[in-house]
Design a protein around this motif. Structure first.
Motif, PDB file in Angstrom:
ATOM      1  N   ARG A 127      -3.320  -0.444  -8.608  1.00 54.82           N
ATOM      2  CA  ARG A 127      -2.434   0.009  -9.688  1.00 54.82           C
ATOM      3  C   ARG A 127      -2.714  -0.763 -10.976  1.00 54.82           C
ATOM      4  O   ARG A 127      -2.684  -0.197 -12.065  1.00 54.82           O
ATOM      5  N   THR A 184      -7.238   2.420  -2.305  1.00 58.15           N
ATOM      6  CA  THR A 184      -6.284   2.134  -1.240  1.00 58.15           C
ATOM      7  C   THR A 184      -4.831   2.324  -1.665  1.00 58.15           C
ATOM      8  O   THR A 184      -3.979   2.527  -0.819  1.00 58.15           O
ATOM      9  N   GLY A 185      -4.545   2.237  -2.950  1.00 60.47           N
ATOM     10  CA  GLY A 185      -3.156   2.350  -3.385  1.00 60.47           C
ATOM     11  C   GLY A 185      -2.387   1.048  -3.239  1.00 60.47           C
ATOM     12  O   GLY A 185      -1.172   1.060  -3.083  1.00 60.47           O
ATOM     13  N   ASP A 186      -3.086  -0.084  -3.300  1.00 62.82           N
ATOM     14  CA  ASP A 186      -2.380  -1.372  -3.262  1.00 62.82           C
ATOM     15  C   ASP A 186      -2.066  -1.831  -4.686  1.00 62.82           C
ATOM     16  O   ASP A 186      -2.385  -1.141  -5.662  1.00 62.82           O
ATOM     17  N   SER A 225      -3.448   5.655  -5.691  1.00 62.84           N
ATOM     18  CA  SER A 225      -3.512   6.034  -4.282  1.00 62.84           C
ATOM     19  C   SER A 225      -4.644   7.011  -4.007  1.00 62.84           C
ATOM     20  O   SER A 225      -4.727   7.558  -2.912  1.00 62.84           O
ATOM     21  N   ILE A 261       0.836  -1.210   0.000  1.00 63.18           N
ATOM     22  CA  ILE A 261       0.000   0.000   0.000  1.00 63.18           C
ATOM     23  C   ILE A 261       0.870   1.259   0.000  1.00 63.18           C
ATOM     24  O   ILE A 261       1.800   1.384   0.793  1.00 63.18           O
ATOM     25  N   LEU A 262       0.554   2.157  -0.916  1.00 65.64           N
ATOM     26  CA  LEU A 262       1.193   3.475  -0.966  1.00 65.64           C
ATOM     27  C   LEU A 262       0.117   4.476  -0.581  1.00 65.64           C
ATOM     28  O   LEU A 262      -0.857   4.661  -1.311  1.00 65.64           O
ATOM     29  N   SER A 263       0.279   5.104   0.579  1.00 62.26           N
ATOM     30  CA  SER A 263      -0.784   5.996   1.055  1.00 62.26           C
ATOM     31  C   SER A 263      -0.805   7.274   0.217  1.00 62.26           C
ATOM     32  O   SER A 263       0.170   7.625  -0.447  1.00 62.26           O
ATOM     33  N   LYS A 264      -1.939   7.957   0.306  1.00 68.47           N
ATOM     34  CA  LYS A 264      -2.128   9.171  -0.484  1.00 68.47           C
ATOM     35  C   LYS A 264      -1.066  10.221  -0.143  1.00 68.47           C
ATOM     36  O   LYS A 264      -0.453  10.820  -1.024  1.00 68.47           O
ATOM     37  N   ALA A 316       2.358   9.266  -1.436  1.00 69.28           N
ATOM     38  CA  ALA A 316       2.406   9.377  -2.894  1.00 69.28           C
ATOM     39  C   ALA A 316       2.619  10.828  -3.316  1.00 69.28           C
ATOM     40  O   ALA A 316       3.429  11.112  -4.196  1.00 69.28           O
TER      41      ALA A 316
END
Lengths: 146, 368
Positions: free
Chosen positions: B258, B252-254, B225, B206-209, B212
């Motif tokens: 993507r 969620t950015g997982d 994200s 997960i890359l959080s907002k 990012a």
């Protein structure tokens, strides 16, 4: 449209907050003294109405008399941009404060500038060459390299 | 009291199929769990920025092909946009449409490679890639038709494009656009709800907002994200303001987001292409009148666009001569891997491979 903010207006605003910081400003960009770079960066990021939360590129140019570092800042919230510049007037071991603590986007880009133009960013957590190997002599993107 | 042991260091790459090029990851492991990661790059560094300083503005276009070689057209275009901004040039109407058509075809092609190889990294060895290549082959044929090249096109020129579209191009692209939605449905049927894909990629990496935005991520990585930021909408270049399309975002950015954002973007690109094909003027010049040794006035310009992998840009300083004084290439994939350690720490080695694959890197661009 991403609005390119007028450098003069931002320059005035910055001069009020940090009297000695702004060296010059014109329509396109603001040139600040590198000694005040970190507080200026924090101010640009956290002041409401500016909120430059997104750093696109950091690069440097060798003008022989001086080395110029260019930052392009964008605010995703307000959809506007600004070109911020700073200079170093020495060619042997030039040092500029890092902005990694404000914008993490500068992490690899500052390492790349150190590698290719030889500008050291003070306070960067890992100031090593990025693209060329350790032990490489010189900084190829300087105009006097070849 | 838990026993503290030394981490085990594993080198993945530079020659390893999952690194998508010559890229080295120095991974610190505790058992099978990743506790630290350090990307080591530069194996493909060719000094394009330095080479450009001794060449004319037009001679630099072929170098831009060799940055992100899976999206050469958009690299060409970003460079040409920067030079045009510097020289204040106007591009003919028909050339603008041709540029949009090829940018979007390129985006479809690049996203297909990204999704195909992402599934390859997941362990679906070669089958999804070959499905994606079935359509990519048609795209390659279209590129070959127009400029004779299948990978490194060198098609865009300062002020337009190098040559007009051949007669058999329009029927080919119309046929492709008619077939494409069916094929995307087919991929979704095969992949979108696939249990293995869901289990391996949902909630992984997960890359959080905030991270990012902080690292300056762009393209599908940023949008997955949950940030609705697309240069085509926010700062339209060329003639993108004329087209109606949506900007898909993830929640969620997982890794799954993507992947899914890329699939949705392929559908939007088909939409843009349909509009561009309907609107393109039948006749007209395809390149402005630009001298062979183009001398832009003194000054600097930054031209950028929404490439398939993110926001690629060229910063050019001109001293009024025939060669750029300084050319800087802003590489989106290098910026996107800044947060790799945030995304992979705590996951297993097998997850590291797919998290890295989901970012979609091309080493030609990272190393320049």
């Amino acid at each position: 449209m991403t609005l390119a903010l007028n450098g003069e207006e931002i320059g005035k605003k910055l001069a009020e907050a940090f009297p000695a910081a702004v060296v010059s400003s014109d329509k396109l960009n603001v040139l600040v003294d590198s000694k005040h770079l970190q507080p200026v960066a924090e101010y640009l990021k956290n002041t409401s109405g500016l909120e430059f939360d997104y750093l696109t590129f950091v690069t440097a140019t060798d003008y022989l008399d001086y080395l110029e570092i260019v930052y392009r800042l964008v605010s995703l919230k307000n959809n506007h941009s600004l070109i911020l510049k700073t200079r170093c007037h020495t060619r042997d071991n030039p040092v500029v404060p890092t902005v990694v603590n404000t914008w993490r986007a500068a992490y690899y880009q500052e390492r790349e500038i150190f590698d290719l133009l030889g500008i050291r960013f003070e306070g960067h957590p890992d100031m090593r060459r990025l693209l060329l190997w350790e032990g490489f002599q010189g900084h190829p993107l300087r105009r006097d390299y070849l | 009291m838990p026993i503290k042991t030394e981490p085990f260091y594993l080198n993945i790459g530079p020659q390893h199929p999952s690194t998508h090029g010559v890229f080295r990851l120095r991974v610190a492991l505790d058992g099978e769990v990743v506790v630290g990661v350090e990307p080591i790059i530069g194996y493909l560094h060719r000094g394009i920025e330095k080479l450009a300083e001794t060449r004319t503005y037009t001679q630099t276009i072929p170098f831009t092909d060799r940055l992100d070689y899976l999206s050469s057209m958009t690299n060409n275009l970003a460079y040409c946009l920067a030079v045009e901004k510097l020289g204040g040039l106007k591009v003919p109407e028909r050339a603008e449409y041709i540029r949009v058509i090829f940018s979007e075809i390129m985006r479809i092609s690049s996203h297909m490679m990204a999704v195909g190889f992402f599934l390859n990294d997941l362990g679906a060895m070669m089958t999804p890639v070959l499905y994606m290549w079935r359509e990519r082959e048609k795209i390659m044929d279209m590129f070959e038709m127009v400029c004779g090249q299948r990978l490194l096109y060198n098609y865009m020129r300062i002020g337009g494009v190098s040559q007009n579209l051949p007669d058999d191009f329009m029927p080919a692209v119309k046929k492709f656009l008619a077939e494409m939605p069916k094929y995307i449905d087919e991929y979704d049927q095969l992949l979108a709800q696939n249990e293995i894909l869901l289990a391996r990629s949902k909630g992984v990496g997960i890359l959080s907002k905030d991270t990012a935005i902080g690292i300056g991520a762009s393209g599908p990585v940023l949008r997955a994200s949950g940030v609705k930021w697309d240069i085509r909408k926010m700062d339209p270049y060329s003639i993108y303001e004329r087209f109606d399309f949506e900007v898909p975002t993830g929640d969620t950015g997982d890794c799954y987001d993507r992947y899914w954002v890329r699939m949705l973007e392929i559908r939007q690109s088909v939409r843009i292409l349909e509009q561009a094909i309907a609107q393109i003027p039948e006749k007209g010049a395809v390149c402005a009148d630009v001298p062979q040794f183009f001398r832009p006035p003194r000054g600097e310009a930054y031209g950028y666009l929404e490439g398939p992998k993110g926001n690629i840009g060229f910063y050019i300083v001109s001293d009024g001569s025939i060669a750029p004084y300084r050319l800087h290439i802003y590489p989106p994939t290098l910026i996107n891997i800044t947060a790799l350690s945030d995304m992979v720490i705590g996951w297993k080695v097998a997850d590291l491979i797919i998290i890295f694959g989901s970012i979609d890197v091309v080493l030609g661009e990272i190393d320049r």
